[in-house]
Design an enzyme around this catalytic site. Structure first.
Site, PDB file in Angstrom:
ATOM      1  N   LYS A   1       0.834  -1.251   0.006  1.00  0.00           N
ATOM      2  CA  LYS A   1      -0.040   0.023   0.139  1.00  0.00           C
ATOM      3  C   LYS A   1       0.891   1.274   0.149  1.00  0.00           C
ATOM      4  CE  LYS A   1      -0.266  -0.571   5.210  1.00  0.00           C
ATOM      5  NZ  LYS A   1      -1.106  -1.293   5.986  1.00  0.00           N
TER       6      LYS A   1
ATOM      7  N   TYR B   1      14.534  30.168  10.699  1.00  0.00           N
ATOM      8  CA  TYR B   1      13.324  31.029  11.222  1.00  0.00           C
ATOM      9  C   TYR B   1      13.387  31.242  12.814  1.00  0.00           C
ATOM     10  CZ  TYR B   1      11.410  30.756   6.449  1.00  0.00           C
ATOM     11  OH  TYR B   1      11.174  30.954   5.198  1.00  0.00           O
TER      12      TYR B   1
HETATM   13  C1  LIG Z   1      -0.312  -2.131   6.760  1.00  0.00           C
HETATM   14  C2  LIG Z   1      -0.765  -3.489   7.033  1.00  0.00           C
HETATM   15  C3  LIG Z   1      -0.209  -4.573   7.132  1.00  0.00           C
HETATM   16  C4  LIG Z   1       1.411  -4.344   7.218  1.00  0.00           C
HETATM   17  O1  LIG Z   1       1.780  -3.956   8.392  1.00  0.00           O
HETATM   18  P1  LIG Z   1       3.335  -3.745   8.636  1.00  0.00           P
HETATM   19  O2  LIG Z   1       3.375  -3.345  10.028  1.00  0.00           O
HETATM   20  O3  LIG Z   1       3.891  -2.604   7.668  1.00  0.00           O
HETATM   21  O4  LIG Z   1       4.316  -5.010   8.151  1.00  0.00           O
HETATM   22  C5  LIG Z   1      -0.706  -5.687   7.404  1.00  0.00           C
HETATM   23  N1  LIG Z   1      -2.044  -5.775   7.673  1.00  0.00           N
HETATM   24  C6  LIG Z   1      -2.803  -4.963   7.591  1.00  0.00           C
HETATM   25  C7  LIG Z   1      -4.190  -4.892   7.916  1.00  0.00           C
HETATM   26  C8  LIG Z   1      -2.329  -3.414   7.259  1.00  0.00           C
HETATM   27  O5  LIG Z   1      -3.368  -2.380   7.322  1.00  0.00           O
END
Ligand SMILES: *Cc1c(COP(=O)(O)O)cnc(C)c1O
Length: 383
Positions: free
Chosen positions: A50, A271
């Site tokens: 993702k 800044y």
């Molecule tokens: C993002 C996600 C993962 C992967 O998690 P990591 O901690 O990045 O390994 C697995 N299962 C779900 C449902 C997620 O949303």
């Protein structure tokens, strides 16, 4: 005139024209996937891609994982699934965010499997599947403590018992849940979720189960079930924050020095003048800011230290506030000859990891990683 600037700047006009260079090691992603899989040899190891493969680039990560033998992949959104389908024609692709209203046809067209997380989603998918006369493989997500997505365990069990014979109306290809605090193994919530999920699987005989994200893989075999779902660890993040990172680094970030200047004690930087020189200091202004995804909270002041970068092998602290397009390093302790206009400094590498930078910014490595490379020149190695 078309002369290249002198110095150690690399070839390649696009490298020169950008302030930062993000190097992504495709082979390292494959190595990490194999390494995670080796922790549970009897399980299948999937991959979560993702958010553009956590910022590393779907078009980099997906082919590397396919070539390594990964057959099951997860994305968050239908649009990500469509993009992934083009790169992984054979993979089983699950859409974690579930069935957005009216997207069933899009999913089916690209052979994407929704991760159904409510009775409403289940009803919509089952109706679509019946109308289209397709098998309609989908995962069912049951909530075991996150309270974010998924049926409650009670709703899930009641659904299976509603009729004498359970007919879900589509092919349940996976039963899954998600861990709340897998990166803290001592947290009792892990044990509770592991127990609830194991009990729940009794109501779905013959359906493969999946519970473990990256850190979940390290919680022992009772968290493994049939399918591992790592994301972060594949991209070099540390799934075991309590000990050394067992993964190999995937990203390297370098940024270019724009100017070098000397300031005297009492002069401030950036800044609001939050950082004051305590000694005669040499400063390097570097072409990397929060608009590049570098965390603004990694700023420093006279009260608190911030991020560091490596300049010719020497760790140099950030001086003052991170700007939109720049940050300033106190390079007083770095070798003078190495600190010059156009030279690259190392922001992330083997020594300063995504997790280290996140700790300096009071956030998590996931957030740093997914923000990187918005404007950097991308270089892919290992493919
Ligand atoms: C993002 C996600 C993962 C992967 O998690 P990591 O901690 O990045 O390994 C697995 N299962 C779900 C449902 C997620 O949303």
């Amino acid at each position: 005139m078309n002369r290249r600037p002198p110095g150690d700047a690399p070839a390649g006009a696009s490298d020169h024209a950008s302030g930062a260079i993000l190097t992504i090691d495709a082979e390292a992603i494959a190595t990490n996937w194999r390494r995670i899989g080796a922790r549970a040899p009897s399980c299948e190891c999937a991959a979560v891609l993702k958010a553009d493969a956590y910022g590393t680039g779907l078009e980099v990560a997906a082919p590397a994982l396919v070539a390594a033998g990964c057959r099951t992949m997860f994305v968050a959104l239908p649009s990500e699934g469509v993009a992934l389908r083009a790169l992984a024609p054979e993979a089983d692709i699950y859409v974690l965010n579930g069935l957005l209203p009216g997207t069933a046809a899009t999913l089916a067209r690209h052979r994407l499997r929704p991760v159904l997380g409510s009775l409403d989603e289940i009803a919509e998918w089952a109706a679509f599947v019946a109308a289209e006369r397709i098998a309609g493989e989908a995962a069912v997500h049951v909530d075991t403590g996150m309270n974010r997505l998924g049926l409650t365990a009670r709703d899930a069990v009641e659904w299976t018992r509603r009729d004498k014979v359970f007919r879900p109306g589509f092919a349940i290809s996976l039963l899954m849940s998600h861990l709340v605090a897998s990166e803290t193994p001592d947290n009792l919530v892990n044990e509770r979720q592991i127990e609830i999920f194991a009990a729940l699987r009794q109501s779905f005989p013959g359906v493969p189960g999946s519970l473990a994200n990256s850190s979940g893989v390290f919680l022992g075999s009772r968290a493994h079930h049939d399918l591992l779902r790592p994301g972060y660890a594949l991209y070099g993040g540390n799934p075991t924050p309590w000990e050394r990172n067992p993964m190999v680094p995937v990203v390297r970030l370098e940024a270019r020095i724009l100017q070098v200047r000397e300031v005297g004690p009492g002069e401030t930087v950036g800044y609001h003048g939050r950082w004051t020189a305590r000694r005669p200091s040499r400063l390097a202004t570097v072409a990397l800011g929060y608009a590049d995804g570098f965390p603004g909270n990694a700023s420093s002041s006279d009260m608190r230290s911030g991020a560091e970068a490596i300049v010719a092998g020497v760790r140099c602290p950030v001086a003052g506030r991170i700007s939109m397009d720049m940050l300033v390093l106190d390079v007083t302790d770095a070798p003078t000859a190495a600190v010059r206009r156009g030279a690259l400094v190392s922001i992330l590498d083997h020594e300063i990891t995504v997790d280290d930078l996140a700790a300096r910014a009071g956030t998590i490595g996931y957030e740093v990683l997914t923000q990187l490379g918005r404007r950097a020149h991308r270089r892919v190695i290992g493919r």
